[in-house]
Enzyme design. Structure first.
Site, PDB file in Angstrom:
ATOM      1  N   GLU A   1      -9.863   5.891   7.149  1.00 34.13           N
ATOM      2  CA  GLU A   1      -8.424   6.126   7.138  1.00 34.13           C
ATOM      3  C   GLU A   1      -7.972   7.406   6.429  1.00 34.13           C
ATOM      4  O   GLU A   1      -7.026   8.065   6.884  1.00 34.13           O
ATOM      5  CB  GLU A   1      -7.715   4.919   6.497  1.00 34.13           C
ATOM      6  CG  GLU A   1      -7.800   3.666   7.327  1.00 34.13           C
ATOM      7  CD  GLU A   1      -7.296   2.442   6.574  1.00 34.13           C
ATOM      8  OE1 GLU A   1      -6.245   1.909   6.960  1.00 34.13           O
ATOM      9  OE2 GLU A   1      -7.946   2.054   5.590  1.00 34.13           O
TER      10      GLU A   1
ATOM     11  N   ARG B   1       0.829  -1.207   0.000  1.00 36.16           N
ATOM     12  CA  ARG B   1       0.000   0.000   0.000  1.00 36.16           C
ATOM     13  C   ARG B   1       0.863   1.257   0.000  1.00 36.16           C
ATOM     14  O   ARG B   1       0.494   2.274  -0.599  1.00 36.16           O
ATOM     15  CB  ARG B   1      -0.985   0.002   1.165  1.00 36.16           C
ATOM     16  CG  ARG B   1      -2.010   1.108   1.070  1.00 36.16           C
ATOM     17  CD  ARG B   1      -3.091   0.983   2.131  1.00 36.16           C
ATOM     18  NE  ARG B   1      -4.143   0.057   1.774  1.00 36.16           N
ATOM     19  CZ  ARG B   1      -5.263   0.385   1.134  1.00 36.16           C
ATOM     20  NH1 ARG B   1      -5.451   1.632   0.719  1.00 36.16           N
ATOM     21  NH2 ARG B   1      -6.186  -0.510   0.883  1.00 36.16           N
TER      22      ARG B   1
END
Length: 784
Positions: A728, A326
């Protein structure tokens, strides 16, 4: 089917609390009144024991001997277990092997559990665990990312994403800059520490109350450690006092140790970690060492980029493979990199195994390109905002370095809107004038974007289940695989169900997450809790609605088009029935009022070998504009004002989403400014509590904080009511504060020098950046 008489219509009232409306968190009043139950608040079963573990005192060593007699003899101790007492699997690695529940022959970080103690009190267990006599043979230890890079020591193979020929493009670029940065880690510092309660059941199984974001993983690993089939173990999560990723995998070892002791003693065992033990024993956000090599033209448009991200993973893989993935996916943040190479290293160190943390590697990946944006602007003598806007993804420049096309271009409009609403240009001019006349205090300003991919990077996790019951009084019970850690998932799913049936929110109850109601659940993580579980719950509702509609069609001889659910009523042709009357009628006619639901995210795929794919269903976007003031004599600073604009699509609950944005921003600001993890050279963590580790306080928040949701921006993907994830992405809005600090320091050189500023940007580091800027200025003056 029995024909029913016509009901007398009752006045309808508008259904309250549906999706899209602001509704209070379902546990808010319990939180503030102290009635919300966490693991440590549960009534203690008869005969309960308390657990503690003995920790390794070496970062990397062979265990030569372990004398536990003094531990066993301590008053109140009932049982002591070691690796040799584990009846099933010893390794509980969540994805890849490498995590023994108790160390066997080798220890690989200071704080690694060696043995577990069950005693009649928490204090007795902790004191007894310190009496072990352990002899070690020390082995070479690798502590830092750079040491691991030098030795090429990795927990998983390194990977590269490549587009075009960046080496050639870099060599031909009009301008070329090279930079590096250290991005610090972060402790989760959830208010409720790791805790669980394991109770043996009458059929040789185990029931575990756990504070976990992943109850199915706890269930599976407890079963494996005990040598049981999974159906012999049940886990339950009512709520967590914060998780932030720290309870995705790290709760499972705690539960396994409690279950081992409960199994050995046939008594319930509670295991609650003290704050110092929690910080020593559990993983954190990965700290990263990043580098960039970027080529760009005279306007500041990126022509090529070569980026490296290297994360300190700790002693085992845990989730680090996906976390560094990520970081690589987000090394572009919001910018088109043209010809690019992004390389990710998963560095093995003899420190605690780092783990998921809000953003899951994305924040660390974004930091390097945001540094490059500032550096390019200083190099060209331009405003950093202009360089950022120039390089944003837009039509024609909309394919990422991993080959996913950006299909909804929100950021150009969002950035322009925030630039205007925050008065960026006027404030920039005022700040420049202020800095020209101020000898000690300097102000800085930065406006930075966020583009964050939504989906688990592990494809199989993108699924969810739910269970919906309607009772004969019209009340509705919901259970799903998501967990509540304060983020408002339960209330959002309840709103989805209320909207499906068009009834008041107060009719809907979401119960504790349990593995014997909804099995094989994914963790509540990756900002996908509402997307996945909301869709699963809606699927269950639609199945029930289909049956109710068929019942109405047959019983009242009307077409399906003549049936409408609205405002706590059911309209059947000319007949209007109260919801509860209609439900009672359906029950009397043996119509199913219960169903399970399921959802799997479509479209996603990724090939790590080629470094290409479509790993995200969509992207969430936002931007923040932060203003700071620094004291150039001490490095101290304050955040004066922050303006945030965030794209939540069609928000399921605007108040909840704004709360998440505010909290995420402050947590991100803390990560980049005050929260410093300090390790001794031998790998011992020195910051083990609030006295040495500083999370943001109310006094650290901007006194002027303005948060708004972008209007009229529904998700083009078929997400739950076309909403967008909010969990997030707001954390990365804190990058604006760090960039503003660099901007303030850069004013010392009339914005010609881009100062180094590793994170967290503590006052000491800010002062170091001031010193570096003054030294650069001195050299320039000498040269002239």
């Amino acid at each position: 089917m029995r024909k029913l008489p016509l009901n007398t219509p009752t006045p309808a009232h508008t259904a309250q609390g549906l999706a899209g409306q602001s509704a209070k968190h379902d546990s808010a009043w319990k939180h503030v009144s102290g009635q919300a139950r966490y693991i440590d608040d549960l009534p203690m079963p008869e005969g309960i024991l308390h657990a503690a573990v003995g920790h390794s005192q070496q970062a990397h060593a062979r265990i030569m001997s372990m004398d536990l007699e003094a531990v066993r003899r301590y008053p109140g101790v009932i049982a002591v277990v070691t690796a040799k007492d584990v009846p099933g699997h010893l390794d509980i690695g969540p994805v890849f092997p490498g995590d023994p529940v108790l160390a066997d022959e080798i220890v690989e970080f200071i704080g690694q559990p060696l043995f577990a103690v069950a005693a009649t009190s928490h204090e007795a267990a902790r004191k007894a665990a310190k009496l072990a006599n352990v002899q070690y043979e020390p082995l070479d230890a690798v502590i830092t990312v750079n040491q691991a890079l030098d030795k090429e020591l990795f927990v998983r193979p390194s990977q590269t994403q490549l587009r075009g020929n960046p080496d050639h493009a870099l060599s031909q670029a009009s301008h070329r800059l090279i930079g590096e940065q250290v991005v610090g880690g972060q402790e989760h510092f959830y208010l409720e520490g790791q805790a669980c309660l394991a109770e043996p059941t009458e059929d040789r199984g185990m029931f575990v109350h756990t504070s976990s974001q992943h109850p199915s993983e706890v269930q599976k690993l407890v079963a494996e450690v005990l040598g049981l089939p999974i159906h012999e173990v049940q886990t339950e999560v009512r709520r967590m006092g914060g998780g932030f990723g720290g309870k995705e995998t790290q709760a499972a070892p705690v539960a396994c140790i409690a279950a081992l002791l409960a199994n050995a003693t046939s008594r319930p065992v509670k295991y609650r970690l003290s704050r110092p033990d929690d910080m020593i024993q559990t993983g954190k956000r990965h700290d990263f060492f990043n580098t960039y090599d970027i080529g760009f033209d005279d306007d500041g448009l990126i022509q090529a980029a070569d980026i490296m991200v290297a994360g300190r993973c700790g002693y085992s893989p845990d989730l680090s493979d996906a976390i560094v993935d990520r970081a690589m996916f987000h090394a572009d943040n919001a910018y088109y990199l043209n010809q690019a190479r992004v390389t990710g290293h998963r560095c093995k160190t003899h420190t605690v195994s780092n783990t998921a943390f809000r953003g899951f590697g994305g924040p660390q990946g974004m930091m390097i390109i945001e540094q490059a944006m500032d550096d390019m602007a200083r190099h060209l003598g331009r405003d950093p905002l202009d360089i950022r806007k120039l390089n944003l993804y837009r039509p024609g420049r909309d394919i990422t370095h991993y080959d996913q096309t950006i299909e909804q271009h929100v950021l150009p409009k969002l950035m322009e809107t925030l630039e205007t609403s925050s008065d960026y240009r006027q404030r920039r001019s005022e700040i420049t004038k202020f800095n020209q006349s101020s000898t000690v205090l300097r102000r800085g300003l930065a406006l930075t974007p966020v583009k964050f991919g939504i989906s688990f990077t592990a494809k199989h996790l993108n699924q969810a289940g739910a269970l919906v019951h309607i009772y004969t009084d019209g009340s509705i019970h919901v259970n799903h695989g998501g967990t509540e850690m304060g983020q408002g998932l339960y209330i959002k799913v309840a709103q989805v169900v209320a909207s499906a049936f068009q009834v008041d929110l107060e009719r809907v109850k979401v119960s504790a997450t349990r593995t014997d109601k909804v099995p094989n659940t994914s963790p509540t993580a990756a900002s996908s809790g509402s997307d996945l579980n909301g869709m699963a719950a809606l699927d269950a509702c639609e199945k029930i609605l289909a049956g109710l509609t068929d019942f109405a069609v047959q019983n009242w001889s009307v077409s399906p088009e003549a049936i409408h659910f609205s405002d706590n009523q059911v309209q059947i042709g000319d007949l209007q029935m109260p919801w509860e009357s209609f439900v009672q009628a359906a029950y009397m006619n043996r119509v199913p009022l219960s169903s399970s639901g399921f959802y799997a995210t479509p479209k996603i795929h990724y090939d790590p070998e080629s470094g290409k794919g479509h790993p995200f269903l969509y992207y969430s976007n936002g931007a923040a504009c932060s203003e700071v003031v620094i004291d150039t004599l001490t490095g101290e600073y304050r955040v004066l004002r922050t303006d945030i604009l965030f794209d939540a699509g069609r928000s399921l609950n605007p108040d909840i989403d704004i709360g998440q944005i505010e909290g995420g921003f402050v947590q991100g600001m803390g990560w980049l400014t005050t929260e410093e993890l300090v390790y001794r050279d031998d790998g011992k963590l020195l910051t083990t509590g609030p006295a040495t580790y500083k999370i943001p306080a109310v006094s650290d928040c901007p006194p002027d904080l303005r948060v708004a949701l972008l209007a009229d921006s529904p998700n083009r993907e078929a997400t739950i009511f076309h909403s967008k994830a909010v969990g997030e992405p707001p954390l990365m809005l804190g990058i604006a504060v760090w960039s503003a600090l660099r901007d303030a320091v850069s004013s010392l050189t009339d914005y010609r020098f881009s100062p180094p500023l590793d994170t967290p940007a503590t006052p000491e580091r800010v002062l170091g950046a001031v010193t570096a800027s003054q030294a650069w200025l001195g050299k320039q003056q000498e040269a002239s």
